[in-house]
Scaffold this motif. Structure first.
Motif, PDB file in Angstrom:
ATOM      1  N   ARG A 210       1.930  -9.024   5.707  1.00  0.00           N
ATOM      2  CA  ARG A 210       2.693  -8.161   6.623  1.00  0.00           C
ATOM      3  C   ARG A 210       4.189  -8.462   6.510  1.00  0.00           C
ATOM      4  O   ARG A 210       5.026  -7.553   6.531  1.00  0.00           O
ATOM      5  CB  ARG A 210       2.216  -8.357   8.064  1.00  0.00           C
ATOM      6  N   ALA A 211       4.532  -9.757   6.384  1.00  0.00           N
ATOM      7  CA  ALA A 211       5.941 -10.149   6.286  1.00  0.00           C
ATOM      8  C   ALA A 211       6.549  -9.675   4.964  1.00  0.00           C
ATOM      9  O   ALA A 211       7.714  -9.262   4.930  1.00  0.00           O
ATOM     10  CB  ALA A 211       6.070 -11.665   6.419  1.00  0.00           C
ATOM     11  N   LYS A 212       5.774  -9.728   3.869  1.00  0.00           N
ATOM     12  CA  LYS A 212       6.309  -9.356   2.565  1.00  0.00           C
ATOM     13  C   LYS A 212       6.321  -7.848   2.351  1.00  0.00           C
ATOM     14  O   LYS A 212       7.211  -7.318   1.675  1.00  0.00           O
ATOM     15  CB  LYS A 212       5.489 -10.024   1.457  1.00  0.00           C
ATOM     16  N   PHE A 213       5.344  -7.146   2.931  1.00  0.00           N
ATOM     17  CA  PHE A 213       5.254  -5.698   2.741  1.00  0.00           C
ATOM     18  C   PHE A 213       5.210  -4.979   4.092  1.00  0.00           C
ATOM     19  O   PHE A 213       4.207  -4.345   4.440  1.00  0.00           O
ATOM     20  CB  PHE A 213       4.003  -5.338   1.923  1.00  0.00           C
ATOM     21  N   PRO A 214       6.264  -5.068   4.878  1.00  0.00           N
ATOM     22  CA  PRO A 214       6.236  -4.461   6.223  1.00  0.00           C
ATOM     23  C   PRO A 214       6.051  -2.950   6.180  1.00  0.00           C
ATOM     24  O   PRO A 214       5.499  -2.365   7.118  1.00  0.00           O
ATOM     25  CB  PRO A 214       7.608  -4.836   6.807  1.00  0.00           C
ATOM     26  N   GLU A 215       6.487  -2.323   5.061  1.00  0.00           N
ATOM     27  CA  GLU A 215       6.380  -0.859   4.983  1.00  0.00           C
ATOM     28  C   GLU A 215       4.932  -0.388   4.969  1.00  0.00           C
ATOM     29  O   GLU A 215       4.629   0.731   5.373  1.00  0.00           O
ATOM     30  CB  GLU A 215       7.098  -0.346   3.728  1.00  0.00           C
TER      31      GLU A 215
END
Length: 403
Positions: A210-215
């Motif tokens: 979630r932190a690396k790919f928030p989109e």
């Protein structure tokens, strides 16, 4: 004498320098355990060329070791160098993991059947909610949705019933177990707790992903306009509600049956022949199968409530089937018919095995009919084989049995 003394001192100095260079700068030119002795520098050689060559090799070796050491600290295994089935942890790429299953082997056939029934019920509940709270579908669309859910329901239940009636000789669905990743750090992680990048063979915790790919976690509802605010409600605006139960159809069946039988008995009179009495008795003891349809009894459009047309159609169909049975009794009351004793034989075992009806009639005819088949295979008293359709047989013969 002086020349000899200087020469001796020069020789000792040269020897000392030689051994110093061999023991300090050229330590790794000496063989270690298992090294080929022929590759080591001969400690007895004292030529300048040997000393220079040895020093150059030592420097190159020392430099290579330093580069290799710093490289091993900075690099992690590449995807191409891993086992094809291996993954790396995003938090520590030096840790590799392999998929595995634990706690498997359980037969899931019964759980699948239960889950299937629950899934059907969820779809029914979703449909009811959609038509009870409708704000966007036209009446035509509601009617189409009503027809579709009942057609689908028949297919779902038929498939479920077929699966239930099919004899099981073995388990058809075995639980593989819980998918886990067993890693080189001696830890195991359940797959359900991870986010997997299958293309790059990387495992993230869900928080890391979630932190690396928030989109990937952005809700589309925040960027798209709500349909309810931009769609004009249809006119008339209709809902369907007050859904039927099995008891509703049974009550309608019993009420219609009483009404129609009273009319028929008045028409036939009080002095009924045995065959006519048996025929009406058979109708009176006829029941309907539980309804599986999902039908609303009421339909409300712009505040005006009426009987839902599909429900009325079902009631009319039930009444018509009853009237057809009673009209047949009235028609046969005007025909001379021959009495037959009736027996039935059913196999003790076998889910798909069918019962057989047997008829022994007063004129010497004997017949048999396999359940749900239309043809009657008969033999008369002379032994001649005769075939009747069920309808042809009913017009000429009647069963001496009451329900």
């Amino acid at each position: 004498m002086n020349i000899r003394k200087h020469w001796k001192r020069l020789l000792l100095t040269t020897t000392a320098l030689f051994w110093a260079s061999c023991t300090s700068e050229n330590e790794n030119t000496f063989p270690t355990i298992g090294q080929d002795m022929s590759s080591a520098v001969d400690p007895g050689a004292s030529s300048d060329s040997n000393i220079e060559s040895s020093n150059e090799n030592a420097a190159e070796s020392s430099s290579s070791d330093a580069v290799a050491s710093s490289s091993s600290e900075a690099k992690v295994p590449s995807s191409s160098s891993l086992n094809l089935n291996a993954y790396r942890l995003a938090s520590d790429p030096s840790v590799t993991c392999i998929q595995d299953f634990i706690n498997g082997g359980k037969c899931l056939d019964e759980e699948d059947a239960k889950s299937n029934k629950e899934a059907i019920q969820r779809k029914i509940d979703e449909y009811k909610k959609a038509v009870e709270e409708n704000q966007s579908l036209t009446l035509e669309q509601l009617d189409s949705l009503e027809a579709k859910i009942n057609a689908n329901l028949k297919e779902w239940l038929d498939a479920d019933n077929k699966a239930y009636r099919t004899p099981k000789t073995h388990c058809t669905h075995v639980d593989l177990g819980t998918l886990v990743y067993k890693c080189s750090n001696n830890e195991s992680y359940e797959a359900s707790t991870l986010a997997t990048d299958s293309e790059n063979r990387i495992l993230y915790t869900k928080e890391e992903h979630r932190a690396k790919f928030p989109e990937k976690y952005q809700s589309s509802s925040s960027t798209e306009p709500k349909s309810s605010g931009s769609t004009t409600p249809p006119s008339p605006l209709c809902q369907k509600h007050d859904f039927t139960t099995e008891a509703d159809f049974n009550k309608a069946w019993e009420d219609d049956k009483k009404e129609l039988l009273d009319i028929a008995k008045k028409e036939l009179g009080t002095n009924l022949a045995e065959k006519d009495s048996i025929c009406l008795d058979r109708v009176e003891n006829t029941y309907i199968s539980p309804s599986t349809d999902v039908i609303a009894k009421k339909q409300t459009c712009d505040g005006e409530t009426i009987v839902n047309p599909r429900y009325q159609q079902e009631l009319d169909t039930l009444k018509a089937s009853l009237k057809k049975l009673i009209d047949k009794c009235i028609e046969y009351s005007k025909i001379e018919q021959i009495a037959c004793e009736y027996t039935v034989s059913c196999p003790l075992y076998g889910v798909d095995s069918k019962c057989t009806d047997y008829y022994n009639c007063n004129d010497g005819l004997s017949c048999r009919r396999i359940m749900n088949e239309s043809n009657m295979n008969c033999t008369d008293k002379q032994g001649k084989e005769i075939k009747y359709t069920h309808e042809e047989f009913e017009k000429k013969y009647y069963e001496k049995r009451r329900y």
